[in-house]
Design an enzyme around this catalytic site. Structure first.
Site, PDB file in Angstrom:
ATOM      1  N   TYR A 142       0.851  -1.195   0.000  1.00 59.89           N
ATOM      2  CA  TYR A 142       0.000   0.000   0.000  1.00 59.89           C
ATOM      3  C   TYR A 142       0.881   1.236   0.000  1.00 59.89           C
ATOM      4  O   TYR A 142       1.847   1.319   0.768  1.00 59.89           O
ATOM      5  CB  TYR A 142      -0.875  -0.004   1.257  1.00 59.89           C
ATOM      6  N   ASP A 230       9.050   2.791   0.461  1.00 57.34           N
ATOM      7  CA  ASP A 230       7.942   3.386   1.199  1.00 57.34           C
ATOM      8  C   ASP A 230       8.078   2.926   2.644  1.00 57.34           C
ATOM      9  O   ASP A 230       7.718   1.811   2.999  1.00 57.34           O
ATOM     10  CB  ASP A 230       6.604   2.942   0.599  1.00 57.34           C
ATOM     11  N   LYS A 258       3.284   8.401   9.478  1.00 52.63           N
ATOM     12  CA  LYS A 258       2.976   7.709  10.741  1.00 52.63           C
ATOM     13  C   LYS A 258       3.896   8.117  11.899  1.00 52.63           C
ATOM     14  O   LYS A 258       3.696   9.184  12.458  1.00 52.63           O
ATOM     15  CB  LYS A 258       2.914   6.203  10.486  1.00 52.63           C
TER      16      LYS A 258
HETATM   17  C1  LIG Z   1      -0.334   4.308   5.872  1.00 49.37           C
HETATM   18  C2  LIG Z   1       0.523   4.129   4.685  1.00 49.37           C
HETATM   19  C3  LIG Z   1       0.549   5.063   3.635  1.00 49.37           C
HETATM   20  C4  LIG Z   1      -0.423   6.215   3.566  1.00 49.37           C
HETATM   21  O1  LIG Z   1      -0.277   7.115   4.598  1.00 49.37           O
HETATM   22  P1  LIG Z   1      -1.549   8.061   4.986  1.00 49.37           P
HETATM   23  O2  LIG Z   1      -0.984   8.976   6.024  1.00 49.37           O
HETATM   24  O3  LIG Z   1      -2.593   7.134   5.500  1.00 49.37           O
HETATM   25  O4  LIG Z   1      -1.960   8.760   3.767  1.00 49.37           O
HETATM   26  C5  LIG Z   1       1.461   4.894   2.617  1.00 49.37           C
HETATM   27  N1  LIG Z   1       2.317   3.863   2.616  1.00 49.37           N
HETATM   28  C6  LIG Z   1       2.321   2.938   3.593  1.00 49.37           C
HETATM   29  C7  LIG Z   1       3.324   1.835   3.563  1.00 49.37           C
HETATM   30  C8  LIG Z   1       1.411   3.026   4.652  1.00 49.37           C
HETATM   31  O5  LIG Z   1       1.383   2.078   5.585  1.00 49.37           O
END
Ligand SMILES: *Cc1c(COP(=O)(O)O)cnc(C)c1O
Length: 422
Positions: A142, A230, A258
């Site tokens: 994601y 990411d 996060k």
């Molecule tokens: C949570 C997440 C995102 C998106 O971050 P948001 O602050 O929810 O937009 C992108 N990449 C990874 C790996 C994530 O876990």
């Protein structure tokens, strides 16, 4: 105060599905979501006064535990001095300095308001810097909900039983190539960037097999493509320098979120100077944000990162491994198939025999129905796992051995009912 059911009913009248992010709806586990009244350390309390040991932890940001004193004080102090200016501040510099000093090879960082924005902007930057179009991503990873990255997105997309999202045009994903995790894809000279979660944590936790990240680095180098880590989940959770430090493989561009915001809205993308200099106002790749580098978010982020020293990572890892070992031993004792894949302090749970290596295997394990039943039994016993089988279990520095042992007791009970069919 209103009950969970009353609030959910009202919410569904004015908010689609009653929630502002789909996973929260309990749709994949069934039932009514609890509405949070307050939280402290490892606990959340719902509006009915029920207390849960919380492993959602906002899906990662509250790594110190909820309402940590240092974070609360930093945010309160910052708020008293104004909540947003539209002009640069010292804390943005401090945060960027902190991030660049911790992440090996990252020279420049830009702050956004979410991980989604960070990932979307990093992709735009990679395309602008290379003059190429194609993006390779891995099924089950994601990278937020921007159009080009939603294909086979894991997490909430998977939890809703959606393959992909409606409303994303074929044009928007025409240059996105989705390939299986833990397999080195073919990378040719049309590829701008290979985007990967260095530990996949949105299809449950799936660790990279030895050689996978190294192989991606080599494939990108020989094709002149950029490698994007990411690290929105792994960043500042696995180690001070995130997965980059943990695995010793350095990408060209990164995104974070996060933990970096300590529970306030934030995202970060960064990279080597030669790529970041393509970003406006230096270069031709545009990116912006009214609340980017927000004074409250930078205050919370700095206060959080300050607590994350070597000892903190040792404690987090010890807590995570106590939970992982406790769950697998409890499952073995009652004869339920269960694995708890763990990389450092990042762990997940699957009810199957062998840890999944890709989305196909994760899906088979996640959708056998065991997770929902265990989830509800745990919840009624005061333990909150994420309301969907594709999420990680987030431990914090506020979780102690005692909290873990209470959790393992509840887990043992939940699995015993699974065996009884109760
Ligand atoms: C949570 C997440 C995102 C998106 O971050 P948001 O602050 O929810 O937009 C992108 N990449 C990874 C790996 C994530 O876990």
């Amino acid at each position: 105060m209103a009950t969970n059911a009353e609030l959910f009913a009202r919410a569904q009248q004015v908010i689609p599905g009653g929630v502002n992010s789909p996973v929260r709806s309990f749709r994949s586990v069934g039932g009514t979501p609890y509405f949070v009244d307050r939280a402290q350390g490892p606990y959340v309390w719902d509006v009915e006064g029920r207390r849960y040991i919380d492993y959602v932890q906002s899906y990662g940001p509250t790594i110190l535990g909820h309402a940590h004193k240092a974070v609360i004080e930093a945010v309160a102090q910052a708020a008293a001095q104004g909540t947003s200016y539209g002009a640069p501040t010292e804390r943005e510099v401090l945060l960027a300095e902190t991030l660049c000093s911790r992440v090996p090879s990252m020279a420049w960082a830009r702050l956004t308001s979410s991980g989604t924005e960070a990932a979307m902007s990093a992709i735009r930057l990679a395309r602008g810097a290379t003059g190429r179009n194609k993006v390779i991503k891995f099924a089950g990873c994601y990278h937020g909900h921007s159009d080009a990255l939603l294909a086979a997105g894991g997490s909430g997309v998977a939890n809703q039983g959606l393959a992909d999202s409606a409303g994303v045009t074929p044009g928007a994903v025409a240059d996105t190539v989705v390939v299986p995790y833990n397999q080195i894809p073919e990378v040719d000279e049309t590829v701008a960037v290979v985007a990967v979660e260095p530990v996949a944590a949105n299809m449950g936790v799936v660790a990279p097999e030895p050689g996978f990240l190294e192989g991606l680095r080599e494939a990108c180098d020989s094709a002149g493509a950029l490698l994007l880590f990411d690290e929105v989940i792994t960043g500042f959770r696995l180690a001070p320098g995130g997965a980059t430090e943990w695995f010793g493989v350095e990408p060209d561009v990164w995104c974070f979120g996060k933990v970096v915001g300590g529970g306030l809205p934030i995202g970060v993308f960064g990279g080597r100077a030669e790529y970041m200099e393509h970003l406006a106002p230096l270069g031709g790749v545009y990116q912006a944000g009214t609340l980017s580098g927000n004074p409250l978010a930078t205050a919370a982020g700095l206060a959080t990162l300050e607590q994350l020293n070597a000892d903190a990572y040792r404690r987090l890892t010890a807590i995570a491994s106590r939970l992982a070992d406790g769950m697998t031993q409890a499952a073995a004792a009652v004869g339920v198939d269960c694995v708890a894949p763990r990389v450092g302090s990042l762990l997940g749970v699957f009810f199957c025999e062998k840890a999944p290596a890709n989305f196909c295997e994760a899906k088979a394990a996640a959708e056998n129905g065991v997770y929902s039943r265990v989830f509800h039994r745990l919840l009624s016993d005061g333990v909150a796992f994420a309301p969907g089988p594709y999420e990680a279990l987030f431990v914090s520095l506020a979780h102690t051995d005692e909290h873990i042992d209470t959790t393992i007791e509840a887990f043992t009970q939940a699995l015993a009912s699974e065996v009884d069919g109760g």
